[in-house]
Motif scaffolding. Structure first.
Motif, short mmCIF file in Angstrom:
data_model
loop_
_atom_site.label_atom_id
_atom_site.label_comp_id
_atom_site.label_asym_id
_atom_site.label_seq_id
_atom_site.Cartn_x
_atom_site.Cartn_y
_atom_site.Cartn_z
N SER A 161 3.59 0.20 9.53
CA SER A 161 4.48 -0.95 9.33
C SER A 161 5.60 -0.98 10.36
O SER A 161 5.90 -2.03 10.95
N PHE A 162 6.24 0.18 10.59
CA PHE A 162 7.29 0.23 11.61
C PHE A 162 6.71 -0.09 12.99
O PHE A 162 7.33 -0.80 13.79
N GLN A 163 5.52 0.45 13.28
CA GLN A 163 4.92 0.20 14.59
C GLN A 163 4.56 -1.27 14.76
O GLN A 163 4.69 -1.83 15.85
N LEU A 164 4.13 -1.91 13.67
CA LEU A 164 3.86 -3.35 13.73
C LEU A 164 5.12 -4.11 14.14
O LEU A 164 5.08 -4.99 15.00
N LYS A 168 0.83 -1.21 0.00
CA LYS A 168 0.00 0.00 0.00
C LYS A 168 0.87 1.26 0.00
O LYS A 168 0.57 2.24 -0.70
N ALA A 169 1.97 1.24 0.75
CA ALA A 169 2.88 2.39 0.77
C ALA A 169 3.50 2.60 -0.61
O ALA A 169 3.65 3.75 -1.07
N ARG A 170 3.85 1.51 -1.30
CA ARG A 170 4.47 1.65 -2.62
C ARG A 170 3.49 2.23 -3.64
O ARG A 170 3.88 3.00 -4.52
N ILE A 183 10.53 -7.18 9.87
CA ILE A 183 9.49 -6.28 9.38
C ILE A 183 10.05 -4.87 9.20
O ILE A 183 9.79 -4.20 8.19
N ALA A 184 10.83 -4.40 10.17
CA ALA A 184 11.40 -3.06 10.08
C ALA A 184 12.42 -2.95 8.96
O ALA A 184 12.50 -1.92 8.28
N VAL A 185 13.22 -4.01 8.75
CA VAL A 185 14.20 -4.00 7.65
C VAL A 185 13.48 -3.88 6.31
O VAL A 185 13.88 -3.11 5.44
N GLU A 186 12.39 -4.64 6.14
CA GLU A 186 11.64 -4.55 4.89
C GLU A 186 11.01 -3.18 4.72
O GLU A 186 10.91 -2.67 3.60
N THR A 187 10.59 -2.57 5.82
CA THR A 187 9.97 -1.25 5.74
C THR A 187 10.99 -0.18 5.38
O THR A 187 10.67 0.75 4.63
N GLN A 188 12.24 -0.32 5.87
CA GLN A 188 13.23 0.69 5.52
C GLN A 188 13.61 0.61 4.04
O GLN A 188 14.07 1.58 3.47
#
Length: 509
Positions: free
Chosen positions: A201-204, A181-183, A223-228
């Motif tokens: 996503s980061f909060q998740l 969704k962000a993309r 999850i955070a690595v994928e979000t960055q």
């Protein structure tokens, strides 16, 4: 069962080049080579000045906007809603994972085929289909706290080891829905919406890590690595906003794995042999305690996610009914128990199996404390000392450190290897965020200096430059023609690679 898995790393032997879709205009390339060679990221960016107000874009929800209540119930509802979608819809979800500004290599796993050429319209339709899941995730990410309610403190060692973490693995699918969704928002240049979803996503990832186990810390970090990666894609977009202050606001560590490390090291104190060491038992009860403890060690060591996929086996617990197998340890155990605090009279009054139990109980506490005393230090201060613990020198009874004594039953040493894995996953994430903050500082500098990068980071005066989280020292920087080069060393032998980032400015029309 507690299982340690490696997330976000691709064990590749050949070079793989991962590039942005040309039709989306962003330019960032990731080059992964086999062995221990560093990963390389190549950015093409625009100069960008500070956004106004400075915190227009945030990577985590604004504390002032958080609502009272517990996030976990909303996450559980999101999982139930996701699972309630039809097989066809979830198959479409899996195929749409191929959509992204950064195109990933196809998996060799027959169950994870990557479909090329997923259109943005197809992904928008998918997001609409899963809008019920996104509603729950939005409610979850904006709550004051997250309590998963596992009640692990009330459980004994066996119950804790047998906890199931399937729901936390499934959280990665929810994170990937958010990242899709962000993309889509990035492609539409709707950065307000993109950052609203990035915050979720980061909060998740942070909320998953609130369940204090190493595996949940690793899942939250993944999850955070994928979000960055999504942040990398935003930075590489033409005309993208500068995210320096958004990155500067991120707490370090972003995912704190230390509570999970402490909780699991304390688990060694719940092993039956350790817990019951100072209580009287019959001969058969002592044999049963040994058998239970050996079975727990077997479960921890027979781990399919260990490096290379191999497993370790131990003697059949039934074989410990034979005292002959333990006789070679008696002399060493009695000698070491004196240094571990028992008197000669106490030692002589104990049956042989209790002697070993008393030895294990006291030694586990020494070994646990030797690690726990370090994990709150900055990584660059703790790393060398942790390596000393992971690769102890003398274990022949002559060491000055009690923690170097050898366990008869490897209770603590079956937990210890996962400590380094967790701490290094967390520091790698922080390194990547620091790297992006420097890239944004360079874009600020280029705006004020006629589209030129500095000869050294000392020339950047508009904003502070973060230190390298691994070393605690300045980040290695050089200027190669018109290309800015950032280098990050490998954090340790577990994550045996470094990262190089090469940044160039997009040519003016």
């Amino acid at each position: 069962m507690m299982t340690i898995r490696t997330h976000g790393l691709w064990p590749l032997c050949a070079m793989i080049v991962v590039a942005m879709s040309s039709d989306l205009f962003a330019q960032v390339t990731q080059i992964i080579e086999g062995g221990n060679r560093p990963w390389t990221y190549k950015f093409v960016v625009d100069p960008a000045s500070e956004v106004q107000p400075a915190l227009k874009y945030r990577l985590l929800p604004d504390q002032m906007m958080l609502r009272p209540g517990d996030a976990s119930s909303f996450y559980h509802r999101a999982l139930r809603r996701f699972s309630a979608h039809s097989d066809m819809e979830r198959k479409e979800f899996d195929e749409c994972l191929a959509f992204g500004l950064m195109i990933r290599p196809a998996s060799t796993d027959k169950d994870h085929h990557v479909v090329a050429g997923v259109s943005i319209d197809r992904v928008k339709t998918l997001i609409t289909t899963f809008s019920d899941v996104l509603v729950e995730l939005n409610l979850a990410a904006n709550r004051e706290y997250c309590d998963w309610g596992l009640g692990f403190r009330e459980k004994d060692g066996i119950e804790t080891i047998n906890l199931q973490f399937d729901e936390f693995y499934l959280m990665r699918s929810l994170a990937r829905l958010l990242q899709m969704k962000a993309r889509v928002a990035i492609v539409d240049h709707d950065y307000d919406e993109a950052f609203r979803v990035i915050q979720m996503s980061f909060q998740l990832g942070r909320d998953v890590s609130q369940c204090p186990f190493i595996i949940t810390g690793l899942i939250g970090t993944a999850i955070a690595v994928e979000t960055q990666v999504v942040l990398m894609e935003i930075i590489a977009q033409p005309g993208s906003p500068n995210l320096y202050w958004a990155l500067a606001m991120v707490p370090m560590p972003l995912i704190d794995v230390r509570p999970g490390v402490e909780n699991e090291l304390n688990l060694a104190l719940k092993f039956p042999l350790v817990r019951e060491a100072d209580r009287p038992h019959t001969s058969q009860e002592w044999k049963d305690l040994f058998g239970q403890s050996i079975e727990l060690v077997r479960q921890l060591r027979a781990n399919p996610a260990k490096e290379g996929g191999e497993t370790e086996t131990l003697e059949n617990p039934a074989s410990w009914n034979s005292l002959d197998l333990l006789k070679p340890e008696f002399a060493r155990v009695k000698e070491e128990l004196v240094r571990l605090g028992l008197t000669a009279d106490q030692i002589s009054a104990m049956p042989v199996l209790q002697l070993i139990a008393a030895h294990e109980s006291r030694l586990v506490r020494c070994k646990r404390d030797e690690t726990l005393k370090l994990i709150r230090l900055p990584f660059h201060q703790a790393a060398q000392l942790l390596e000393r613990i992971e690769k102890p020198g003398s274990q022949d009874g002559e060491s000055n450190r009690l923690s170097d004594f050898k366990e008869v039953v490897p209770l603590y040493d079956s937990l210890r290897p996962f400590v380094g894995q967790a701490l290094h996953a967390s520091i790698r994430l922080d390194c990547r965020l620091a790297r992006l903050q420097v890239v944004e500082a360079l874009r600020l500098h280029a705006t004020a200096n006629r589209r030129k990068f500095p000869e050294s980071l000392a020339e950047v005066t508009l904003v502070p430059i973060p230190l390298n989280p691994i070393t605690g020292k300045p980040i290695t920087y050089s200027l190669d023609g018109e290309t800015a080069v950032l280098e990050f060393p490998s954090s340790n032998s577990i994550a045996n690679y470094g990262e190089i980032t090469r940044v160039t400015l997009r040519k003016e029309d």
